[in-house]
Design an enzyme around this catalytic site. Structure first.
Site, PDB file in Angstrom:
ATOM      1  N   ASP A 509      -6.333   9.422  -1.414  1.00  0.00           N
ATOM      2  CA  ASP A 509      -5.752   8.829  -2.628  1.00  0.00           C
ATOM      3  C   ASP A 509      -6.812   7.922  -3.243  1.00  0.00           C
ATOM      4  O   ASP A 509      -7.138   6.864  -2.696  1.00  0.00           O
ATOM      5  CB  ASP A 509      -4.499   8.027  -2.224  1.00  0.00           C
ATOM      6  CG  ASP A 509      -3.764   7.414  -3.401  1.00  0.00           C
ATOM      7  OD1 ASP A 509      -4.390   7.259  -4.475  1.00  0.00           O
ATOM      8  OD2 ASP A 509      -2.576   7.069  -3.241  1.00  0.00           O
ATOM      9  N   HIS A 510      -7.331   8.351  -4.389  1.00  0.00           N
ATOM     10  CA  HIS A 510      -8.465   7.641  -4.976  1.00  0.00           C
ATOM     11  C   HIS A 510      -8.077   6.269  -5.541  1.00  0.00           C
ATOM     12  O   HIS A 510      -8.928   5.464  -5.875  1.00  0.00           O
ATOM     13  CB  HIS A 510      -9.108   8.511  -6.071  1.00  0.00           C
ATOM     14  CG  HIS A 510     -10.583   8.293  -6.215  1.00  0.00           C
ATOM     15  ND1 HIS A 510     -11.243   7.221  -5.649  1.00  0.00           N
ATOM     16  CD2 HIS A 510     -11.538   9.020  -6.857  1.00  0.00           C
ATOM     17  CE1 HIS A 510     -12.533   7.289  -5.944  1.00  0.00           C
ATOM     18  NE2 HIS A 510     -12.735   8.363  -6.674  1.00  0.00           N
ATOM     19  N   ARG A 511      -6.774   5.990  -5.607  1.00  0.00           N
ATOM     20  CA  ARG A 511      -6.369   4.642  -6.043  1.00  0.00           C
ATOM     21  C   ARG A 511      -6.657   3.637  -4.940  1.00  0.00           C
ATOM     22  O   ARG A 511      -6.855   2.457  -5.191  1.00  0.00           O
ATOM     23  CB  ARG A 511      -4.858   4.605  -6.345  1.00  0.00           C
ATOM     24  CG  ARG A 511      -4.451   5.449  -7.527  1.00  0.00           C
ATOM     25  CD  ARG A 511      -2.940   5.510  -7.620  1.00  0.00           C
ATOM     26  NE  ARG A 511      -2.333   6.089  -6.421  1.00  0.00           N
ATOM     27  CZ  ARG A 511      -1.036   6.281  -6.246  1.00  0.00           C
ATOM     28  NH1 ARG A 511      -0.188   5.913  -7.195  1.00  0.00           N
ATOM     29  NH2 ARG A 511      -0.552   6.816  -5.146  1.00  0.00           N
ATOM     30  N   ILE A 513      -8.704   4.541  -1.929  1.00  0.00           N
ATOM     31  CA  ILE A 513      -9.938   4.796  -1.178  1.00  0.00           C
ATOM     32  C   ILE A 513     -11.044   5.243  -2.135  1.00  0.00           C
ATOM     33  O   ILE A 513     -10.849   6.137  -2.962  1.00  0.00           O
ATOM     34  CB  ILE A 513      -9.674   5.876  -0.103  1.00  0.00           C
ATOM     35  CG1 ILE A 513      -8.724   5.284   0.956  1.00  0.00           C
ATOM     36  CG2 ILE A 513     -10.958   6.355   0.542  1.00  0.00           C
ATOM     37  CD1 ILE A 513      -8.015   6.307   1.764  1.00  0.00           C
TER      38      ILE A 513
END
Ligand code: CAO
Length: 537
Positions: A509-511, A513
C-alpha cells in the site's frame, strides 16, 4: 443576566422551534438571530434584543413556544447596560403581524361553474408593502393542489409562503423573483376547480409573523442555476431558506448547510434542493465522490448468441471474495515489487529434513521457510506489520506476528491466519498450515480464524508462473506473492551457474510504504531465504 422571551408572534401559540442559532458562550449582537420558529406557512427568526454573551439556552429544537416563552439568558455587555432598558422595551414590543388570507375572494363559489378562471392576488400583508418575491414555486401548465405554495416572500426577518386558494392549472405567472409586491398584487391566473375550494374562502384564515422591520428593497435579480454544493458547507441552521424549502429538505434528508443557494442573497430555493439531490444521485451512480472513478457499467452481453452456454450462480465465498477484492483493488494504491531468492541451500536443507517431516505427518514446503523469512522482515520493518487507522491519519503498529495464507479451495479463495509464527519452529508451522488449509478446503473455517493477520502470503509456487501482482488483503498493508522456483543460469564468479531461483512479488500500500522501504523489505526476505542459518536464529 437578562431573560429573553418570545415576542409577539401574532395569534400563534405553540409554534415549533426549528433551529437554534446560539449556544452557551455565543457572543450576540442586537438583532442577531437566536432561534427560528416555523408555522405551517412561515418561518420567523427571533432576534436578540440586546448585545452580550449567551449564558443559558432554555429551549431546544422541536419545542413549542408562544409569546412570553423564555428562550435564553444573556449576560449583557457592561457598556450596553445603560441603553439596554430602552432596547429591551423596544424589542419585546409587539411586532407587526402579516395577515395572510388563505384565499383571495373568489366570487360566489356555490354558483360558480366547475372550472373558473381566477386571478390570485397577494393577500393582506398586515400593512407591509413592497415585499420581495424570493421564489416562484409554480410555472405555466402546473396542475397544483389547493394550499400549495405559489410564491415565497421575504423581508428582513421573516419569510412567508403564499398558498394557492384553489386547486387547478396555472395559466400564467404574473410575478418573477425579485419583484416587489404588496397586498392585492396579482400573482397567477389559474383555471380553478371550484369544487375543491374551501367554503370559508373569502375570509382571512391565517396569520403569520410579519417582518420585525419593513422589508428590504433589494434590487431584483433573476436566479442563476445552482452550483451543486460539494464545496459549500455551513451550519444548516444558518442556511438562508424559506419554509417550503426547509420542509422539502427535511423530507429528502438534505443537509441545507451543504446546498448552495441560487436565490436572492444566496437564498436556497426548492430548485436548489432538487439540483442537489439529482447531482448527488448521479455522482453515486458514477461510483463515488467528486473525484470518483465514473466507471461505466459493463454492457450486458447475451452469450448464447455465440454458442451453447450454462449459467451457474456464484457461491457464497466467491461473491464475498469478489466484493472484498474489488474494494481493495480500487481503494488501495498498489505497487508491486519483484525479486528472486536463490534457494539452493534452502532446498538442500529441506530435502534433508523431508523424511523427518513425513514421519511427523507434515509437509515441509518452501512456503514454511518463506513464512519465517517474512516474519523476520516484519520485525525489521515494522511499518509492514501495520494497518491504517479508520481515521486515515494514524498507523496502527502490531506487536504480534500472524500471517494470512491464501488457500485455494473448491469453493474459492479463503485466507486463514497462522498465529504467533515468531514463537514457532518450522515443523510446528508446517503442522498448523496443513491443519488450517485442510479445514479451509473442507469449508470448516470459523470467521475468527480468518482475521487478525499482520501481512499475507499468496503462494502459487505449487502450480506455476513466474510472477503475479497479488491484491492486498486489507487491512494489511502488504502481501507477498510466491511463484514457482525454477533452475536458472545465474552469473556468479565469472561464470553462469545453475541455481534454483524463487520468484517473489511484493504488493504494498503506497500510502503507507515507500518504494525504497518495499525494496529493502524484499531484499531482507531474499537474504533470509538465501542463508537459512539466519532463519533459524
Ligand atoms: N516453487 C516450487 N515448488 C513449490 C513452491 C514454489 N514456490 N511452493 C510449493 N512447491 C511445491 C511443494 O514443495 C510441493 O511439492 P512436493 O510435494 O514435491 O514437496 C508442491 O509444490 C505442492 O505444494 P502445496 O501447494 O501443497 O503446499 P504449499 O505449502 O506450497 O502451499 C497452500 C499450501 C495452502 C498455500 C496451497 O496449497 C494453496 O492453496 N495455494 C494456492 C494459493 C492461492 O490460490 N493463491 C492465489 C490467491 S489470489 O487468487
Amino acid at each position: 443576566m437578562k431573560e429573553v422571551t418570545v415576542p409577539d408572534i401574532g395569534n400563534y401559540a405553540g409554534v415549533e422551534i426549528i433551529e437554534i442559532a446560539v449556544k452557551p458562550g455565543s457572543v450576540v449582537k442586537k438583532e442577531d438571530t437566536l432561534i427560528t420558529l416555523e408555522t405551517e406557512k412561515a418561518t420567523m427568526d427571533v432576534p436578540s434584543p440586546l448585545e452580550g454573551v449567551v449564558r443559558e439556552v432554555k429551549v431546544k429544537v422541536g419545542d413549542k413556544v408562544s409569546q412570553g416563552s423564555l428562550i435564553v439568558l444573556i449576560e449583557e455587555n457592561e457598556q450596553q447596560a445603560e441603553v439596554q432598558a430602552t432596547v429591551q422595551e423596544e424589542k419585546v414590543a409587539p411586532q407587526p403581524v402579516v395577515q395572510v388570507a388563505t384565499t383571495v375572494a373568489p366570487s360566489q363559489p356555490n354558483a360558480a361553474p366547475a372550472i373558473q378562471t381566477q386571478t390570485v392576488t397577494v393577500p393582506d400583508t398586515g400593512g407591509a408593502n413592497e415585499i420581495t418575491v424570493i421564489e416562484v414555486a409554480v410555472k405555466v401548465g402546473d396542475d397544483i393542489a389547493f394550499d400549495s405554495t405559489l410564491i415565497t416572500l421575504e423581508s428582513e426577518k421573516a419569510s412567508m409562503d403564499i398558498p394557492s386558494p384553489y386547486a387547478g392549472v396555472v395559466e400564467s405567472v404574473l410575478v418573477k423573483v425579485g419583484d416587489k409586491v404588496s397586498m392585492g398584487t396579482p400573482i397567477v391566473v389559474m383555471k380553478a376547480r371550484m369544487e375543491n375550494a374551501p367554503a370559508s374562502q373569502p375570509q382571512a384564515s391565517a396569520e403569520i409573523p410579519a417582518p420585525a422591520k419593513a422589508p428590504e428593497l433589494a434590487p431584483s435579480k433573476a436566479p442563476t442555476p445552482a452550483p451543486v454544493a460539494a464545496a459549500v458547507t455551513m451550519d444548516a441552521s444558518l442556511a438562508h431558506a424559506g419554509p417550503a424549502t426547509r420542509r422539502l429538505a427535511r423530507e429528502l434528508g438534505v443537509d441545507l448547510g451543504k446546498v448552495a443557494g441560487s436565490g436572492h442573497k444566496n437564498r436556497i430555493l426548492t430548485t436548489d434542493i432538487h439540483t442537489y439531490v439529482k447531482t448527488a444521485l448521479q455522482t453515486l451512480q458514477q461510483g463515488g465522490g467528486g473525484g470518483g472513478l465514473a466507471i461505466e457499467k459493463a454492457p450486458e452481453v447475451d452469450f448464447s448468441q455465440f454458442g451453447a452456454i450454462e449459467v451457474k450462480p456464484l457461491n457464497r465465498i466467491k461473491k464475498w471474495t469478489a466484493k472484498n477484492l474489488h474494494r481493495n483493488w480500487v481503494t488501495i494504491p498498489h505497487v508491486t515489487q519483484f525479486d528472486e531468492a536463490d534457494i539452493g541451500e534452502l532446498e538442500q536443507f529441506r530435502q534433508e529434513n523431508k523424511q523427518a517431516a513425513d514421519e511427523m505427518g507434515v509437509k515441509l514446503t518452501p512456503l514454511i521457510f518463506i513464512m519465517k523469512a517474512v516474519v523476520s522482515g516484519l520485525k525489521a520493518f515494522p511499518q509492514f506489520n501495520a494497518s491504517l487507522a479508520a481515521n486515515g491519519n494514524d498507523l496502527v503498529y502490531k506487536k504480534y506476528f500472524h500471517l494470512g495464507i491464501a488457500v485455494d479451495t473448491p469453493n474459492g479463495l479463503v485466507v486463514p491466519v497462522v498465529r504467533d509464527i515468531d514463537n514457532k519452529g518450522l515443523f510446528e508451522i508446517a503442522k498448523e498450515l496443513g491443519e488450517i488449509s485442510a479445514k479451509a478446503r473442507e469449508g470448516k473455517l470459523k470467521p475468527a480464524e480468518m482475521t487478525g493477520s499482520s501481512m499475507s502470503i499468496s503462494s502459487l509456487g505449487g502450480i506455476g508462473g513466474t510472477a503475479f501482482t497479488p491484491i492486498i488483503n486489507a487491512p494489511d498493508v502488504a502481501i507477498l506473492g510466491v511463484s514457482k522456483a525454477q533452475i536458472k543460469p545465474i552469473y556468479m564468479k565469472d561464470a553462469f551457474v545453475p541455481r534454483k531461483m524463487l520468484p517473489l512479488s511484493l504488493s504494498y500500500d503506497h500510502r503507507v510504504i515507500d518504494g525504497a522501504e518495499a525494496a529493502r523489505f524484499l531484499v531482507h526476505v531474499v537474504e533470509q531465504l538465501q542463508d537459512i542459518r539466519k532463519l533459524l536464529l
